[in-house]
Write a protein that holds these residues in place. Structure first.
Motif, PDB file in Angstrom:
ATOM      1  N   GLN A 128     -23.707  39.746  38.131  1.00 42.66           N
ATOM      2  CA  GLN A 128     -23.104  38.445  38.391  1.00 42.66           C
ATOM      3  C   GLN A 128     -22.480  38.375  39.786  1.00 42.66           C
ATOM      4  O   GLN A 128     -22.208  37.315  40.304  1.00 42.66           O
ATOM      5  N   PRO A 168     -14.566  33.273  28.274  1.00 43.39           N
ATOM      6  CA  PRO A 168     -14.304  33.867  29.598  1.00 43.39           C
ATOM      7  C   PRO A 168     -12.977  33.403  30.194  1.00 43.39           C
ATOM      8  O   PRO A 168     -12.612  32.233  30.117  1.00 43.39           O
ATOM      9  N   GLN A 194     -20.338  40.176  32.002  1.00 43.46           N
ATOM     10  CA  GLN A 194     -20.278  38.839  31.397  1.00 43.46           C
ATOM     11  C   GLN A 194     -21.585  38.077  31.535  1.00 43.46           C
ATOM     12  O   GLN A 194     -22.146  37.595  30.537  1.00 43.46           O
ATOM     13  N   ALA A 195     -22.096  37.963  32.745  1.00 34.69           N
ATOM     14  CA  ALA A 195     -23.323  37.186  32.965  1.00 34.69           C
ATOM     15  C   ALA A 195     -24.495  37.775  32.202  1.00 34.69           C
ATOM     16  O   ALA A 195     -25.316  37.048  31.624  1.00 34.69           O
ATOM     17  N   ARG A 212     -26.413  26.833  33.726  1.00 40.68           N
ATOM     18  CA  ARG A 212     -25.089  27.364  33.419  1.00 40.68           C
ATOM     19  C   ARG A 212     -24.002  26.298  33.489  1.00 40.68           C
ATOM     20  O   ARG A 212     -22.819  26.621  33.347  1.00 40.68           O
ATOM     21  N   HIS A 240     -14.352  29.523  34.227  1.00 43.84           N
ATOM     22  CA  HIS A 240     -14.583  30.942  34.492  1.00 43.84           C
ATOM     23  C   HIS A 240     -15.929  31.419  33.942  1.00 43.84           C
ATOM     24  O   HIS A 240     -16.131  32.608  33.729  1.00 43.84           O
ATOM     25  N   GLY A 241     -16.845  30.485  33.717  1.00 38.32           N
ATOM     26  CA  GLY A 241     -18.160  30.858  33.191  1.00 38.32           C
ATOM     27  C   GLY A 241     -18.404  30.201  31.848  1.00 38.32           C
ATOM     28  O   GLY A 241     -17.628  29.357  31.391  1.00 38.32           O
ATOM     29  N   GLU A 242     -19.488  30.604  31.200  1.00 42.35           N
ATOM     30  CA  GLU A 242     -19.888  29.969  29.945  1.00 42.35           C
ATOM     31  C   GLU A 242     -19.200  30.608  28.744  1.00 42.35           C
ATOM     32  O   GLU A 242     -19.168  31.829  28.599  1.00 42.35           O
TER      33      GLU A 242
END
Length: 530
Positions: A128, A168, A194-195, A212, A240-242
């Motif tokens: 990521q 996240p 995470q990714a 995303r 902060h992301g999915e």
């Protein structure tokens, strides 16, 4: 190796023994089936669990100096050499299904998510960091990430979780399981993965890993200890992301009877009388996650006979019922509850279940179907049984249509069951009764219980859930009150004279040791005292 239980093949030469073993492991798609294989404890103790966890290998048979190892892929020479050093035996490798292998390893060595995470290198290069889609996809298929996601899912199923949450934040990716209705936080996976973890889940659910910034939905199926589990996946973009939620639905699970759900004999008898009428509308009500659909499945299982044609329209189909044609809605293609219900009524059904009445169109069609000779079951989001009437009126259904079609309403909640292995008398019962406003009522003289916490319930004091209910039968005075547009409080005042309320049912279950007063406060404290 003397302590290992050898499976003797007589005096046959080694070559014949190897050929025999080879034939045994070739029976299932050129590999070995691990499902029913009885693996001696000596073999389990022979290879360290961290080695098994890291390299995904499983010793399953020992024969005259030969140790057979199951693996989902070709064993690297270095790993094979390490096994020879560890065991002091020659190694033979047999191919096994990756799903079966992961399941047996988790079962035998009890590998936990925490153990797997602790063995990961937190400083490993993160895909990521570059944001390169190809790098993320490659990393999502790395054994480290694949194994981690598999163990997270299998552990959740083993712990009876209904949902898995990945949330996240700036410095960590939280992992939570929803068990018996409450979220329990687990050790977070490394933030740098995470990714890759999210992408791995998307790949499994056939979702677009490149997207995303928009919510997505998907699903996949897995086999776990002979049970088919349907996993529904939903993603949501955050700062902060999915965020990802995975709903776990065991398809082969037996549908509980009304008694097993928590209804007493008297109300089971009344329920059967209401749902076995040849036509009319029957509703279950409560908030999301209160078990409404499960109750309707139980009802459908009870009314089914080969002489009846039963159709359901659901979002999604949670259990598969024998003899019942079940139809999933497809809103993205214009197939909603309303359009599906219209089509169902042209299929000559006797009984129809609508997963949820969400809008005025569906409500109108369901009520008119009940008036034209169909038996209709559905759910509504209301706080109590009396609120179902006013909810239908708010949706635009005429009161005289409700009065003529509605036969009964079952309102419900779910409370956690006390663990039978650590149940004890609750020393804080008086305090809980005061919080419920019952300190001066007859209930205050009764004994109540709590769960102390033990290994069986993982220290929680609870294991499983049971329903608390109120069952409202629509009688003649109530029909007259509905026609004259009685208020929710008037309908409730009439209903409370003729039924056991949810709050009263909860207190009874607390007194009999099914649940605790603390659970009653958590779930039913907002219900008014009758």
């Amino acid at each position: 190796m003397e302590e290992i239980n050898q499976q003797s093949l007589g005096d046959a030469p080694i070559a014949k023994e190897e050929a025999f073993l080879a034939n045994q492991v070739m029976e299932n798609h050129n590999g070995i089936s691990l499902k029913q294989l009885d693996i001696p404890q000596g073999l389990i103790d022979l290879v360290p669990s961290d080695f098994v966890q890291k390299h995904r290998v499983l010793p399953f048979q020992y024969q005259d100096g030969l140790l057979w190892i199951a693996s989902a892929q070709d064993l690297e020479p270095a790993v094979k050499e390490d096994l020879i050093l560890i065991t002091g035996s020659e190694i033979k490798v047999s191919q096994a299904s990756e799903a079966e292998l992961n399941e047996r390893i988790a079962e035998i060595y009890q590998i936990t998510v925490e153990q797997l995470i602790q063995n990961l290198d937190p400083n490993e290069d993160a895909a990521q960091a570059t944001g390169n889609l190809h790098d993320i996809e490659v990393m999502a298929n790395e054994p480290t990430v694949v194994n981690l996601v598999n163990v997270i899912i299998s552990t959740a199923i083993r712990e009876r979780a209904s949902d898995i949450h990945f949330v996240p934040f700036e410095n960590k990716l939280e992992l939570r399981y929803r068990i018996d209705g409450l979220l329990q936080e687990k050790q977070p996976p490394p933030r740098n993965l995470q990714a890759a973890i999210i992408s791995r889940i998307k790949i499994m659910a056939d979702m677009n890993i490149a997207e995303r910034y928009l919510p997505q939905d998907g699903h996949f199926q897995i086999q776990h200890r002979g049970t088919r589990v349907d996993v529904r996946v939903g993603t949501m973009p955050t700062v902060h992301g999915e965020s990802v939620v995975m709903r776990l639905l065991e398809k082969n699970q037996k549908v509980p009877t009304p008694s097993e759900l928590g209804l007493d004999d008297e109300r089971v008898h009344l329920l059967n009388r209401l749902v076995n009428k040849p036509h009319g509308l029957f509703l279950t009500t409560g908030p999301t996650g209160s078990g409404k659909t499960t109750t309707l499945y139980s009802v459908l299982s009870g009314v089914y006979t080969p002489e009846k044609k039963i159709l359901t329209i659901e979002d999604p189909v949670e259990y598969e019922l024998p003899g019942v044609a079940q139809i999933p809605v497809r809103p993205s293609r214009g197939f909603t509850f309303a359009t599906g219900l219209r089509a169902i009524l042209r299929q000559d059904p006797d009984t129809v279940m609508v997963g949820e009445i969400r809008d005025s169109e569906t409500a109108e069609i369901a009520v008119r179907a009940a008036l034209t000779g169909h038996q209709v079951f559905s759910t509504l989001h209301t706080n109590d049984s009396a609120g179902a009437v006013t909810r239908l009126v708010d949706m635009g259904v005429e009161p005289f249509l409700i009065s003529s079609s509605l036969e009964g309403v079952l309102a419900q909640r779910l409370v956690r069951r006390l663990c039978p292995d650590c149940i004890e008398e609750d020393p804080e019962a008086n305090e809980h009764l005061m919080n419920l406003g019952l300190e001066n009522r007859p209930e205050a003289k009764k004994t109540f219980y709590r769960g102390a916490g033990c290994d069986t319930c993982r220290g929680m004091g609870y294991r499983g859930r049971v329903g608390i209910f109120e069952l409202l039968a629509i009688d003649a005075p109530l029909r007259d009150l509905i026609v004259h547009r009685g208020t929710s409080s008037e309908i409730k005042a009439h209903a409370d004279k003729h039924m056991l309320s949810m709050r009263e049912d909860a207190i009874i279950k607390a007194h009999t040791g099914m649940t605790s007063l603390r659970e009653v406060i958590r779930v039913a404290s907002t219900v008014e005292v009758s």
